[in-house]
Design a protein around this motif. Structure first.
Motif, PDB file in Angstrom:
ATOM      1  N   PRO A   1       0.820  -1.229   0.000  1.00 14.16           N
ATOM      2  CA  PRO A   1       0.000   0.000   0.000  1.00 14.16           C
ATOM      3  C   PRO A   1       0.848   1.271   0.000  1.00 14.16           C
ATOM      4  CG  PRO A   1       0.097  -0.921   2.208  1.00 14.16           C
ATOM      5  CD  PRO A   1       0.855  -1.875   1.327  1.00 14.16           C
ATOM      6  N   GLY A   2       1.677   1.431  -1.036  1.00 11.10           N
ATOM      7  CA  GLY A   2       2.587   2.568  -1.112  1.00 11.10           C
ATOM      8  C   GLY A   2       2.122   3.649  -2.067  1.00 11.10           C
ATOM      9  N   ILE A   3       3.012   4.587  -2.362  1.00 14.67           N
ATOM     10  CA  ILE A   3       2.694   5.722  -3.225  1.00 14.67           C
ATOM     11  C   ILE A   3       2.354   5.262  -4.639  1.00 14.67           C
ATOM     12  CG2 ILE A   3       3.682   7.768  -4.339  1.00 14.67           C
ATOM     13  CD1 ILE A   3       2.961   8.312  -1.489  1.00 14.67           C
ATOM     14  N   GLY A   4       3.098   4.293  -5.164  1.00 13.81           N
ATOM     15  CA  GLY A   4       2.848   3.801  -6.508  1.00 13.81           C
ATOM     16  C   GLY A   4       1.445   3.256  -6.678  1.00 13.81           C
ATOM     17  N   ARG A   5       0.994   2.487  -5.703  1.00 17.18           N
ATOM     18  CA  ARG A   5      -0.361   1.936  -5.758  1.00 17.18           C
ATOM     19  C   ARG A   5      -1.396   3.047  -5.621  1.00 17.18           C
ATOM     20  NH1 ARG A   5      -2.434  -3.054  -1.930  1.00 17.18           N
ATOM     21  NH2 ARG A   5      -4.296  -3.586  -3.143  1.00 17.18           N
ATOM     22  N   LEU A   6      -1.092   4.056  -4.821  1.00 15.61           N
ATOM     23  CA  LEU A   6      -2.007   5.187  -4.650  1.00 15.61           C
ATOM     24  C   LEU A   6      -2.105   5.996  -5.940  1.00 15.61           C
ATOM     25  CD1 LEU A   6      -3.690   6.367  -2.287  1.00 15.61           C
ATOM     26  CD2 LEU A   6      -1.800   7.939  -1.859  1.00 15.61           C
ATOM     27  N   ILE A   7      -0.994   6.154  -6.652  1.00 12.01           N
ATOM     28  CA  ILE A   7      -1.006   6.865  -7.936  1.00 12.01           C
ATOM     29  C   ILE A   7      -1.907   6.139  -8.930  1.00 12.01           C
ATOM     30  CG2 ILE A   7       0.411   7.473  -9.946  1.00 12.01           C
ATOM     31  CD1 ILE A   7       2.715   8.014  -8.005  1.00 12.01           C
ATOM     32  N   ALA A   8      -1.749   4.834  -9.030  1.00 10.09           N
ATOM     33  CA  ALA A   8      -2.556   4.047  -9.965  1.00 10.09           C
ATOM     34  C   ALA A   8      -4.039   4.163  -9.630  1.00 10.09           C
ATOM     35  CB  ALA A   8      -2.115   2.586  -9.926  1.00 10.09           C
ATOM     36  N   SER A   9      -4.361   4.083  -8.348  1.00 10.13           N
ATOM     37  CA  SER A   9      -5.755   4.171  -7.915  1.00 10.13           C
ATOM     38  C   SER A   9      -6.349   5.546  -8.202  1.00 10.13           C
ATOM     39  CB  SER A   9      -5.845   3.860  -6.421  1.00 10.13           C
ATOM     40  OG  SER A   9      -7.138   4.085  -5.929  1.00 10.13           O
ATOM     41  N   SER A  10      -5.591   6.614  -7.953  1.00  9.65           N
ATOM     42  CA  SER A  10      -6.105   7.975  -8.156  1.00  9.65           C
ATOM     43  C   SER A  10      -6.336   8.277  -9.628  1.00  9.65           C
ATOM     44  CB  SER A  10      -5.127   8.997  -7.561  1.00  9.65           C
ATOM     45  OG  SER A  10      -3.888   8.973  -8.238  1.00  9.65           O
ATOM     46  N   ILE A  11      -5.483   7.740 -10.502  1.00 13.69           N
ATOM     47  CA  ILE A  11      -5.657   7.963 -11.939  1.00 13.69           C
ATOM     48  C   ILE A  11      -6.872   7.213 -12.457  1.00 13.69           C
ATOM     49  CG2 ILE A  11      -4.616   7.534 -14.202  1.00 13.69           C
ATOM     50  CD1 ILE A  11      -1.891   8.046 -12.909  1.00 13.69           C
ATOM     51  N   GLN A  12      -7.056   5.991 -11.997  1.00 15.47           N
ATOM     52  CA  GLN A  12      -8.194   5.184 -12.447  1.00 15.47           C
ATOM     53  C   GLN A  12      -9.526   5.818 -12.070  1.00 15.47           C
ATOM     54  OE1 GLN A  12      -7.490   1.344 -10.719  1.00 15.47           O
ATOM     55  NE2 GLN A  12      -5.918   0.773 -12.223  1.00 15.47           N
ATOM     56  N   THR A  13      -9.605   6.446 -10.906  1.00 10.24           N
ATOM     57  CA  THR A  13     -10.863   7.026 -10.412  1.00 10.24           C
ATOM     58  C   THR A  13     -10.966   8.528 -10.680  1.00 10.24           C
ATOM     59  OG1 THR A  13      -9.865   7.347  -8.216  1.00 10.24           O
ATOM     60  CG2 THR A  13     -11.078   5.292  -8.602  1.00 10.24           C
ATOM     61  N   ARG A  14      -9.960   9.125 -11.358  1.00  9.85           N
ATOM     62  CA  ARG A  14      -9.953  10.563 -11.655  1.00  9.85           C
ATOM     63  C   ARG A  14     -10.135  11.386 -10.380  1.00  9.85           C
ATOM     64  NH1 ARG A  14     -10.762  11.838 -17.034  1.00  9.85           N
ATOM     65  NH2 ARG A  14     -11.837  13.780 -16.489  1.00  9.85           N
ATOM     66  N   ASP A  15      -9.391  10.992  -9.365  1.00 14.58           N
ATOM     67  CA  ASP A  15      -9.447  11.676  -8.069  1.00 14.58           C
ATOM     68  C   ASP A  15      -8.488  12.871  -8.112  1.00 14.58           C
ATOM     69  OD1 ASP A  15      -9.527  12.438  -5.426  1.00 14.58           O
ATOM     70  OD2 ASP A  15      -9.399  10.412  -4.625  1.00 14.58           O
ATOM     71  N   PHE A  16      -8.978  14.021  -8.610  1.00 14.05           N
ATOM     72  CA  PHE A  16      -8.116  15.167  -8.881  1.00 14.05           C
ATOM     73  C   PHE A  16      -7.400  15.728  -7.656  1.00 14.05           C
ATOM     74  CE2 PHE A  16     -10.953  15.983 -12.760  1.00 14.05           C
ATOM     75  CZ  PHE A  16     -10.168  15.156 -13.546  1.00 14.05           C
ATOM     76  N   PRO A  17      -8.046  15.902  -6.510  1.00 12.57           N
ATOM     77  CA  PRO A  17      -7.308  16.402  -5.344  1.00 12.57           C
ATOM     78  C   PRO A  17      -6.157  15.483  -4.944  1.00 12.57           C
ATOM     79  CG  PRO A  17      -9.656  16.596  -4.970  1.00 12.57           C
ATOM     80  CD  PRO A  17      -9.489  15.796  -6.218  1.00 12.57           C
ATOM     81  N   LEU A  18      -6.385  14.183  -5.039  1.00 13.50           N
ATOM     82  CA  LEU A  18      -5.333  13.229  -4.693  1.00 13.50           C
ATOM     83  C   LEU A  18      -4.214  13.258  -5.731  1.00 13.50           C
ATOM     84  CD1 LEU A  18      -4.295  11.064  -2.823  1.00 13.50           C
ATOM     85  CD2 LEU A  18      -5.746   9.388  -3.977  1.00 13.50           C
ATOM     86  N   ILE A  19      -4.565  13.357  -7.012  1.00 13.05           N
ATOM     87  CA  ILE A  19      -3.543  13.426  -8.063  1.00 13.05           C
ATOM     88  C   ILE A  19      -2.707  14.687  -7.899  1.00 13.05           C
ATOM     89  CG2 ILE A  19      -3.147  13.578 -10.552  1.00 13.05           C
ATOM     90  CD1 ILE A  19      -5.723  11.993 -10.977  1.00 13.05           C
ATOM     91  N   GLN A  20      -3.365  15.823  -7.623  1.00  6.78           N
ATOM     92  CA  GLN A  20      -2.640  17.076  -7.422  1.00  6.78           C
ATOM     93  C   GLN A  20      -1.654  16.965  -6.259  1.00  6.78           C
ATOM     94  OE1 GLN A  20      -6.164  20.187  -8.893  1.00  6.78           O
ATOM     95  NE2 GLN A  20      -5.505  20.138  -6.797  1.00  6.78           N
ATOM     96  N   GLY A  21      -2.106  16.369  -5.173  1.00  8.20           N
ATOM     97  CA  GLY A  21      -1.237  16.179  -4.016  1.00  8.20           C
ATOM     98  C   GLY A  21      -0.065  15.267  -4.332  1.00  8.20           C
TER      99      GLY A  21
END
Length: 325
Positions: free
Chosen positions: A263-283
């Protein structure tokens, strides 16, 4: 001191420009975040209420000032997908990625410098070419292929390591190390091969320099020539390479973290891109920029520590009159 102040100002300015570009790019993307959260069946009153709550009814300049002000305080907004603070999500994932990066760095430094020095030492031996061919293989093979091979051998067949999962270091050190061994080795074999190649080339290049021949002609022992003259100068190019490797590792290895379910940054990046989670992607973009700039700054500082000539040049640039005297 002026050199380090200038570097710090460059750091802050670059980070500010990246934050500005990142925010405005995401604001220009089509789609309504409030409508995406509520769904297509939401009525206009619900959408407007959520837009007001999220600050989307303000101008883009006001939204940026609000976002960057929050970022300075450590508040990067709330994730659409997780409905949690972006800062907490990144902080929780960062501890996993940092753990993976530390173990990977240890493996990379050991593999890179050991084999780099070894290849330089046996360069005239018959073993050199076969071993260099093996290095080239690890240099070329993608990390996920290495990961699958290590899982097949050490997890499936031998049962020595887990195939997935992460144990925090606070629970048990050896379990923590056990859970990170294979993913770290998957990354370190490739990055270590790159480091070994640069190290070998640097050592062989420095060994041909005039000052090395002069040192040998003065009767200095080979061990002293290598330690005092060759190694210190040969480390400079490899430090740059090591800095780039650290940027890549701390940025989160999307594939490796997903292969081993970390459950690291790489997995979080993949998840945020798939769901178009803009605040998370910006962060996350801001985090990646911060990591990249910090690693570059650390490399500059290491240069001045390893090579006294760089420190002397900096001193002369800051005190031209004293240098001239």
């Amino acid at each position: 001191m002026k050199f380090y102040i200038k570097k710090a100002l460059d750091f802050i300015t670059t980070l500010f420009l990246i934050s500005l570009l990142t925010f405005f790019v995401f604001q220009l993307l089509p789609g309504n975040p409030a409508l995406a959260i509520l769904g297509p069946e939401a009525d206009s009153a619900q959408v407007q209420a959520l837009e007001s709550k999220m600050g989307l009814n303000k101008s883009i300049g006001q939204r940026y000032l609000s976002w960057i002000g929050g970022a300075i305080r450590g508040d990067l907004g709330v994730s659409y997908q997780y409905n949690q603070s972006v800062s907490k999500l990144i902080g929780g994932s960062f501890s996993v990625t940092l753990s993976l990066a530390l173990v990977t760095l240890i493996f990379t430094v050991f593999i890179g410098y050991f084999f780099g020095f070894f290849y330089a030492y046996i360069r005239k031996s018959a073993l050199c070419k076969p071993l260099m061919s093996i290095q080239q293989i690890w240099f070329s093979v993608p990390s996920f292929c290495t990961a699958l091979l290590l899982i097949l051998v050490f997890s499936v067949n031998l049962g020595l390591f887990p195939t997935m999962g992460y144990v925090p270091i606070s629970e048990d050190f050896f379990s923590w190390l056990h859970s990170l061994a294979l993913p770290a080795l998957s990354l370190a074999l490739g990055s270590g091969a790159i480091l070994a190649r640069y190290t070998t080339t640097s050592i062989l290049g420095e060994a041909k320099q005039d000052y090395v021949r002069t040192a040998r002609s003065k009767g200095l022992s080979e061990a002293l020539v290598i330690r005092r003259h060759i190694l210190r100068n040969a480390l400079l190019p490899s430090v740059t390479t090591l800095g780039l490797i650290m940027v890549e590792i701390l940025g989160g290895s999307i594939i490796i973290e997903n292969v081993f379910s970390l459950p690291g940054i790489g997995r979080l990046i993949a998840s945020s891109i798939q769901t178009r989670d803009f605040p998370l992607i910006q962060g996350l973009v801001l985090y990646l920029a911060l990591i990249t700039l910090f690693c570059n700054l650390a490399v500059d500082f290491l240069y001045s520590l390893i090579d006294p000539r760089i420190s002397l040049r900096i001193h002369r640039e800051e005190n031209p009159q004293g240098a001239g005297a």
